[in-house]
Design a protein around this motif. Structure first.
Motif, mmCIF file in Angstrom:
data_model
loop_
_atom_site.group_PDB
_atom_site.id
_atom_site.type_symbol
_atom_site.label_atom_id
_atom_site.label_comp_id
_atom_site.label_asym_id
_atom_site.label_seq_id
_atom_site.Cartn_x
_atom_site.Cartn_y
_atom_site.Cartn_z
ATOM 1 N N ALA A 108 0.817 -1.215 0.000
ATOM 2 C CA ALA A 108 0.000 0.000 0.000
ATOM 3 C C ALA A 108 0.848 1.260 0.000
ATOM 4 N N ASP A 109 2.081 1.189 0.519
ATOM 5 C CA ASP A 109 2.979 2.346 0.472
ATOM 6 C C ASP A 109 3.419 2.650 -0.959
ATOM 7 N N ARG A 110 3.276 1.683 -1.846
ATOM 8 C CA ARG A 110 3.628 1.884 -3.258
ATOM 9 C C ARG A 110 2.405 2.162 -4.124
ATOM 10 N N TYR A 111 1.368 1.341 -3.998
ATOM 11 C CA TYR A 111 0.226 1.403 -4.913
ATOM 12 C C TYR A 111 -0.996 2.117 -4.350
ATOM 13 N N GLY A 112 -0.972 2.438 -3.067
ATOM 14 C CA GLY A 112 -2.114 3.129 -2.476
ATOM 15 C C GLY A 112 -2.918 2.232 -1.557
ATOM 16 N N ARG A 113 -3.767 2.862 -0.759
ATOM 17 C CA ARG A 113 -4.534 2.130 0.255
ATOM 18 C C ARG A 113 -5.735 1.399 -0.346
ATOM 19 N N ARG A 114 -6.407 2.042 -1.293
ATOM 20 C CA ARG A 114 -7.652 1.469 -1.821
ATOM 21 C C ARG A 114 -7.456 0.118 -2.528
ATOM 22 N N PRO A 115 -6.488 -0.036 -3.438
ATOM 23 C CA PRO A 115 -6.341 -1.334 -4.107
ATOM 24 C C PRO A 115 -6.113 -2.485 -3.140
ATOM 25 N N VAL A 116 -5.279 -2.247 -2.136
ATOM 26 C CA VAL A 116 -4.994 -3.302 -1.155
ATOM 27 C C VAL A 116 -6.228 -3.593 -0.316
ATOM 28 N N LEU A 117 -6.914 -2.547 0.096
ATOM 29 C CA LEU A 117 -8.098 -2.703 0.937
ATOM 30 C C LEU A 117 -9.168 -3.536 0.244
ATOM 31 N N PHE A 118 -9.456 -3.235 -1.023
ATOM 32 C CA PHE A 118 -10.539 -3.939 -1.721
ATOM 33 C C PHE A 118 -10.134 -5.359 -2.108
ATOM 34 N N THR A 119 -8.866 -5.575 -2.377
ATOM 35 C CA THR A 119 -8.405 -6.944 -2.653
ATOM 36 C C THR A 119 -8.601 -7.834 -1.426
ATOM 37 N N CYS A 120 -8.206 -7.322 -0.280
ATOM 38 C CA CYS A 120 -8.340 -8.101 0.959
ATOM 39 C C CYS A 120 -9.800 -8.301 1.338
ATOM 40 N N LEU A 121 -10.617 -7.283 1.135
ATOM 41 C CA LEU A 121 -12.039 -7.418 1.442
ATOM 42 C C LEU A 121 -12.687 -8.466 0.548
ATOM 43 N N GLY A 122 -12.320 -8.474 -0.730
ATOM 44 C CA GLY A 122 -12.847 -9.490 -1.642
ATOM 45 C C GLY A 122 -12.457 -10.893 -1.220
ATOM 46 N N GLY A 123 -11.207 -11.080 -0.801
ATOM 47 C CA GLY A 123 -10.760 -12.390 -0.331
ATOM 48 C C GLY A 123 -11.505 -12.831 0.910
ATOM 49 N N TYR A 124 -11.751 -11.903 1.820
ATOM 50 C CA TYR A 124 -12.516 -12.201 3.040
ATOM 51 C C TYR A 124 -13.906 -12.723 2.695
ATOM 52 N N ILE A 125 -14.550 -12.094 1.734
ATOM 53 C CA ILE A 125 -15.901 -12.497 1.334
ATOM 54 C C ILE A 125 -15.885 -13.891 0.709
ATOM 55 N N VAL A 126 -14.957 -14.128 -0.214
ATOM 56 C CA VAL A 126 -14.886 -15.410 -0.923
ATOM 57 C C VAL A 126 -14.606 -16.561 0.034
#
Length: 402
Positions: free
Chosen positions: A65-83
Motif C-alpha cells: 500500500a505504500d507503493r500502490y495506495g490504500r484502496r487497491p490493497v483494501l478492496f483486494t483483501c475485502l474481496g478475499g474475506y468475502i470469498v
C-alpha cells in the motif's frame, strides 16, 4: 468525508475481523459435534487459526500500500474475506474448514492494517489516539452483538449461515467504501517496491525504540484477551453455567469496553496518551492479581468473575488505542510498512499466546487469571524500555517522523 462517517467506516473495516471471531462463539459446540471433533479444546482452533493467519497476513499489505495506495490493497483483501467466508460455509470436514478460516483470516489482515494506516495518514499524536478510540468505540458494537447474532442464527438456521452473514456484510461495506472512501496515501510518500527498501522500512519500524516496547507490550495484552475469547464459551457458558445467557454476558462486557473507548476519546487529548495508558496498565496488573486470587481461592462464581473481567476489558480499552497510536506516531513516510509490521507482531504473538492460554483451560479460571497478571507485568517492563524508565511523561511538540 466527514469525521463521523470516517470513524464508522474505519470501525467497520476492523469489526469484520471481530465478527468472524465472535459470531462463531455460540456455535463452536454444535460445529464441533457436526464435524466430528472429539477433543473439546480443539474447537478453539476455529478462532485460533483465524487469528494466527490474520497475524501472518498483516506483514504484507502495508508495504504494497505504500507503493500502490490504500484502496487497491483494501478492496483486494475485502474481496478475499468475502470469498473464503462463503467457502467456509460449504466445508464438510473440520480440517478443510480450518483451511478456509485461515485464508479468510489472512485476507482480513489487510482491512485491519489499512484502516490503521488510513487513520495515520489523516492524524497524528493525541488526535490520532482520540480518533482510534472513537473507532474502537464503534468497533466494539460488533463484539456486543456478534455472539447474539450467532445465537439468533442457530435458532432459525444451520451454523453455516453465520459465514453467509459475514460475507454479506462484507459486500455491503465494499460498496459503501467504493463510493465514498478516497485514496489517502500522499503522493510524495510513495515507496519503491524492492526487497531492499521494504526490508529497510521494516527494520526501521522494528528497531525504533520509542515504538518497540509498546508493540510487544500490546501483543502480550492482546494475547491475554485472545486467551479469554478462545476459552470464553467453555469458561463462561459451561464452567460458570451461563448457558444461553453467554452471548448477553459477553456482549455486556463488550459494551463496557466500548464505553471505556468513548471515555478515552474524551480525555486523551487533555491528559495525553502516555499518562492515560500507563495508569490503565497499572490497574490492569492489579485486577489480574485480584482475578488470580479469586480463582485460586476456590468456589469462584460467575458474579465474581464477570465484574473483574469486565474491568480488565475496560482497561484494555484505555491501553489499546493509546499504545497503538504511540507506537505508530514516529512513522509518517513508511506508515503502511510500520502498521503492517506492528499488526503482524501484535496478532501473531497475541494469537499464539491466546491459543496457548486457551489450551491450558482446565475447567477453572486459573490459567486465564495468571495470564492476565503476567501479561500486565511484562508489558510494563517493555513500556519502561521504550520510555527509558520514565512513565507518565507527556510528549509535547512534534515527534521526529520516519
Amino acid at each position: 468525508m466527514g469525521e463521523r462517517e470516517f470513524v464508522v467506516m474505519m470501525a467497520l473495516f476492523q469489526a469484520l475481523q471481530a465478527l468472524a471471531i465472535d459470531a462463531m462463539l455460540p456455535a463452536l459446540g454444535i460445529m464441533s459435534r457436526d464435524l466430528g471433533v472429539a477433543d473439546s479444546n480443539q474447537r478453539q482452533l476455529v478462532v485460533g487459526v483465524f487469528l494466527l493467519c490474520a497475524g501472518l497476513g498483516s506483514l504484507f499489505p502495508g508495504a504494497i500500500a505504500d507503493r500502490y495506495g490504500r484502496r487497491p490493497v483494501l478492496f483486494t483483501c475485502l474481496g478475499g474475506y468475502i470469498v473464503f467466508s462463503l467457502a467456509a460455509a460449504l466445508m464438510r470436514d473440520f480440517t478443510a474448514l480450518l483451511v478456509m478460516r485461515g485464508l479468510a483470516g489472512f485476507m482480513s489482515a489487510g482491512m485491519l492494517v489499512m484502516s490503521t494506516t488510513i487513520i495515520r495518514d489523516r492524524f497524528q499524536g493525541d488526535k490520532m489516539a482520540r480518533t482510534q478510540s472513537l473507532v474502537g468505540m464503534v468497533f466494539m458494537i460488533v463484539p456486543m452483538i456478534a455472539p447474539t447474532l450467532g445465537q439468533a442464527v442457530l435458532l432459525v438456521a444451520d451454523w453455516r449461515w453465520i459465514f453467509g452473514i459475514m460475507a454479506g456484510l462484507g459486500g455491503m461495506l465494499a460498496v459503501w467504501a467504493a463510493l465514498r472512501l478516497p485514496e489517502t496515501l500522499h503522493p510524495e510518500y510513495r515507496q519503491t517496491i524492492a526487497v531492499r527498501v521494504i526490508a529497510a522500512n521494516m527494520r526501521t519500524a522494528l528497531m525504533t525504540r520509542a515504538a518497540t516496547g509498546y508493540v510487544f507490550g500490546m501483543a502480550l495484552i492482546q494475547g491475554a484477551l485472545f486467551g479469554y475469547i478462545n476459552s470464553s464459551q467453555q469458561l463462561v457458558a459451561e464452567h460458570f453455567g451461563a448457558g444461553e445467557s453467554f452471548p448477553l454476558i459477553f456482549g455486556g462486557m463488550a459494551l463496557m469496553m466500548a464505553l471505556a473507548n468513548l471515555t478515552n476519546s474524551r480525555i486523551v487529548e487533555r491528559f495525553g496518551a502516555r499518562r492515560v495508558s500507563h495508569t490503565a496498565l497499572f490497574g490492569f496488573m492489579l485486577l489480574g492479581a485480584v482475578q488470580l486470587w479469586l480463582a485460586l481461592r476456590g468456589g469462584e462464581t460467575l458474579w465474581e468473575f464477570a465484574p473483574v473481567m469486565t474491568l480488565n476489558l475496560c482497561l484494555m480499552g484505555f491501553i489499546g488505542a493509546n499504545f497503538g497510536s504511540i507506537a505508530l506516531q514516529p512513522f509518517a513516510r513508511i506508515a503502511g510498512a510500520a502498521a503492517s509490521l506492528q499488526t503482524f507482531l501484535r496478532l501473531v504473538i497475541g494469537s499464539a499466546l491466546g491459543a496457548f492460554i486457551g489450551q491450558l483451560y482446565d475447567g477453572s479460571a486459573v490459567p486465564l487469571a495468571a495470564a492476565l497478571m503476567i501479561a500486565g507485568i511484562l508489558a510494563l517492563l517493555l513500556v519502561l524500555f521504550s520510555e527509558r524508565g520514565r512513565l507518565f511523561q507527556r510528549r509535547h511538540g512534534v515527534v521526529p517522523q520516519v
